[in-house]
Design an enzyme around this catalytic site. Structure first.
Site, PDB file in Angstrom:
ATOM      1  N   PRO A 206      70.077 -40.360  11.036  1.00  0.00           N
ATOM      2  CA  PRO A 206      68.445 -40.438  11.127  1.00  0.00           C
ATOM      3  C   PRO A 206      68.112 -38.786  12.172  1.00  0.00           C
ATOM      4  O   PRO A 206      69.223 -37.710  11.955  1.00  0.00           O
ATOM      5  CB  PRO A 206      68.584 -40.450  13.151  1.00  0.00           C
ATOM      6  CG  PRO A 206      70.780 -40.740  13.297  1.00  0.00           C
ATOM      7  CD  PRO A 206      70.730 -40.087  11.971  1.00  0.00           C
ATOM      8  N   ALA A 209      69.167 -35.876  15.997  1.00  0.00           N
ATOM      9  CA  ALA A 209      70.140 -37.225  16.535  1.00  0.00           C
ATOM     10  C   ALA A 209      71.492 -35.438  16.239  1.00  0.00           C
ATOM     11  O   ALA A 209      72.614 -35.808  17.194  1.00  0.00           O
ATOM     12  CB  ALA A 209      70.246 -37.785  15.673  1.00  0.00           C
ATOM     13  N   GLY A 210      71.006 -34.293  16.444  1.00  0.00           N
ATOM     14  CA  GLY A 210      72.159 -33.816  16.945  1.00  0.00           C
ATOM     15  C   GLY A 210      73.180 -33.299  15.416  1.00  0.00           C
ATOM     16  O   GLY A 210      74.314 -32.619  15.227  1.00  0.00           O
ATOM     17  N   LEU A 211      72.274 -34.093  14.302  1.00  0.00           N
ATOM     18  CA  LEU A 211      73.552 -33.990  13.178  1.00  0.00           C
ATOM     19  C   LEU A 211      73.344 -33.247  12.049  1.00  0.00           C
ATOM     20  O   LEU A 211      73.670 -33.398  10.968  1.00  0.00           O
ATOM     21  CB  LEU A 211      73.822 -35.398  12.654  1.00  0.00           C
ATOM     22  CG  LEU A 211      74.197 -36.193  13.795  1.00  0.00           C
ATOM     23  CD1 LEU A 211      73.902 -38.102  13.690  1.00  0.00           C
ATOM     24  CD2 LEU A 211      75.785 -35.931  14.327  1.00  0.00           C
ATOM     25  N   GLY A 212      72.022 -32.132  12.665  1.00  0.00           N
ATOM     26  CA  GLY A 212      71.586 -31.116  11.312  1.00  0.00           C
ATOM     27  C   GLY A 212      71.046 -31.769  10.143  1.00  0.00           C
ATOM     28  O   GLY A 212      71.212 -31.758   9.257  1.00  0.00           O
ATOM     29  N   SER A 214      67.491 -32.035   9.664  1.00  0.00           N
ATOM     30  CA  SER A 214      66.343 -30.597   9.724  1.00  0.00           C
ATOM     31  C   SER A 214      66.994 -29.868   8.267  1.00  0.00           C
ATOM     32  O   SER A 214      66.167 -29.398   7.726  1.00  0.00           O
ATOM     33  CB  SER A 214      65.610 -30.375  10.427  1.00  0.00           C
ATOM     34  OG  SER A 214      66.549 -28.746  11.201  1.00  0.00           O
ATOM     35  N   ALA A 215      68.430 -29.213   8.027  1.00  0.00           N
ATOM     36  CA  ALA A 215      68.554 -28.177   8.098  1.00  0.00           C
ATOM     37  C   ALA A 215      68.779 -29.096   6.556  1.00  0.00           C
ATOM     38  O   ALA A 215      69.132 -28.514   5.332  1.00  0.00           O
ATOM     39  CB  ALA A 215      69.835 -27.029   8.594  1.00  0.00           C
ATOM     40  N   ALA A 216      69.759 -29.780   6.629  1.00  0.00           N
ATOM     41  CA  ALA A 216      70.135 -30.604   5.435  1.00  0.00           C
ATOM     42  C   ALA A 216      69.128 -31.271   4.440  1.00  0.00           C
ATOM     43  O   ALA A 216      69.504 -30.938   3.526  1.00  0.00           O
ATOM     44  CB  ALA A 216      71.131 -31.973   5.803  1.00  0.00           C
ATOM     45  N   ASP A 257      73.615 -24.436  11.071  1.00  0.00           N
ATOM     46  CA  ASP A 257      73.141 -26.205  10.742  1.00  0.00           C
ATOM     47  C   ASP A 257      72.955 -25.650   9.190  1.00  0.00           C
ATOM     48  O   ASP A 257      73.398 -26.256   8.818  1.00  0.00           O
ATOM     49  CB  ASP A 257      72.188 -26.296  11.194  1.00  0.00           C
ATOM     50  CG  ASP A 257      72.112 -27.245  12.528  1.00  0.00           C
ATOM     51  OD1 ASP A 257      73.846 -26.802  12.927  1.00  0.00           O
ATOM     52  OD2 ASP A 257      71.678 -28.105  13.023  1.00  0.00           O
TER      53      ASP A 257
END
Ligand code: MEV
Length: 426
Positions: A206, A209-212, A214-216, A257
């Site tokens: 999502p 969600a703190g899981l990167g 936007s960078a990915a 990230d």
């Protein structure tokens, strides 16, 4: 309202006597007023919890989940369908089936017609978030292939489509933030303003969600454009541009990230210095459970808020960052040795320190508590906080902890083999 404050039964009951002492009331009239006020406050609190997102949020999620099950939503689409039903405020079996049909039709791969493709890893920060912005080391693991982008020819305008985020947007006026702002920046940097295309993105994590994510997303889109237009980019140039993109999403990013998104490797990351990135080679995957609170956290806001507090109490914050940095280094050693007990206890301490930085939320605390009660050796928020996700280390208890978090209505992020990297590098 008049209440009894004297007499045999009041005297005989020690709890009544203690209550009167705590309330410090001087008359039965005053006690009656106090009780009425407390009763009203409780009623209003219950109404607030029912009418806003207190009790309702968890109940909606549970309800939506059972509706999705009843509608035979395929397992891999369940989280996405639950989220879409809640967002659309329509929770019914027919809505669930409609969402499945939409996702499947949007995801139908138009075959070999893609002009270019690219993918990138998300990340989970095991230790060191926020302190890494202030130069301390952090430990991050990749969520491999979290985002894949495919680029198709388009005779009309340029469109960005991310079905799992319910996003379809035309390139138009300047977007200030979000996925389209990233694409705009990338197009400008690469001098592709005259091209028209459809950027179709399959996102398995999502956003915010703190899981990167936007960078990915930035890295996957840059790679798809690079392969479609033969731009000859390499990991370094992709990373540099993704870092630029991160400044839109994060303001003053450390760069962790985008580095994980590009390399897809477990690493100890530092913002500056000769050994900025040390890839970790892991003999085994740590038994992690990652779960999303369902609330989006703004990295930019959290990083800015920490900065404001740092400006007001620099020395105290520097000591916290030092401690987090030490924990990251010890944690990297424990991770390398497969010492889950040590790593778990370091994660718990790191969570306490993130609390001291005030980036946790009541929901995140609830999740951490559920994970620890379910048998996690360690649990903490991961990423910027202010919402977002937790990561829990669960040797022998991944099923129990995932089950307890799902039962409480939280989305367990599954389907990733959280991998180690190549041999250590300078
Ligand atoms: C965000 O994933 C991690 C933070 O430390 C910010 C950053 O390092 O850029 C909160």
């Amino acid at each position: 309202v008049r209440m009894g404050t004297v007499g045999g039964s009041v005297k005989a009951n020690p709890a009544a006597a203690a209550g009167l002492c705590i309330a410090a009331v001087s008359s039965s009239q005053e006690l009656g007023e106090l009780m009425t006020a407390v009763g009203l406050a409780q009623n209003l609190a219950a109404l607030k919890a029912l009418a806003t997102d207190g009790i309702q949020r968890g109940h909606m999620r549970l309800h939506a989940r059972s509706v999705a099950l009843a509608a035979d939503v395929p397992r891999h689409l369940q989280d996405r369908v639950v989220r879409s039903m809640i967002d659309s405020e329509r929770i019914s079996e027919s809505k669930a089936r409609q969402i499945v049909a939409e996702i499947e039709s949007a995801q139908r791969d138009p075959g070999d017609t893609a002009l270019g493709r690219g993918s990138a890893s998300g990340k989970v920060i095991l230790l060191g978030e926020h302190a890494v912005v202030y130069g301390r080391p952090a430990v991050a693991l990749p969520l491999p292939e979290a985002i894949s982008a495919s680029l198709y020819a388009s005779s009309s305008g340029t469109t960005l489509r991310i079905p799992s985020w319910n996003l379809e947007q035309e390139l138009g006026q300047d977007a200030a933030d979000g996925a389209m702002a990233l694409l705009q920046l990338v197009i400008r940097h690469l001098g592709l303003e005259s091209q028209r295309f459809l950027m179709h993105v399959d996102a398995r994590i999502p956003p915010a969600a703190g899981l990167g994510a936007s960078a990915a997303l930035a890295v996957a889109m840059i790679r798809a454009l690079d392969s479609a237009y033969s731009l000859g980019m390499n990991d370094k140039t992709v990373n540099d541009l993704a870092f630029e993109c991160e400044t839109i999403s994060h303001g003053t990013p450390s760069g962790i990230d985008n580095s994980v998104a590009v390399s897809g490797k477990a690493m100890v990351f530092r913002r500056k210095g000769p050994r900025r990135i040390r890839e970790l080679s892991l003999d085994r995957l740590p038994p992690l459970v990652i779960a999303w609170s369902g609330t989006r956290g703004s990295t930019r806001q959290q990083v800015e808020a920490v900065r404001e507090r740092w400006l007001k109490a620099k020395a105290a914050h520097e000591r916290i960052f030092d401690e987090i940095g030490q924990i990251s280094l010890e944690g990297a050693r424990a991770l390398g040795k497969g010492d889950d007990a040590r790593l778990g206890s370091l994660m718990n301490i790191a969570h306490g320190l993130l609390n001291a930085l005030q980036v946790s939320t009541p929901l995140i605390e609830e999740m951490v508590d559920i994970a620890r009660s379910g048998g996690a050796a360690g649990a903490k928020l991961t990423g910027a906080g202010g919402g977002g996700s937790i990561v829990a280390l669960c040797p022998g208890t991944t099923e129990e902890v995932s089950g307890a978090l799902s039962a409480a209505g939280f989305e367990v992020i599954s389907g990733f083999a959280v991998t180690g990297g190549r041999d250590e590098q300078g």
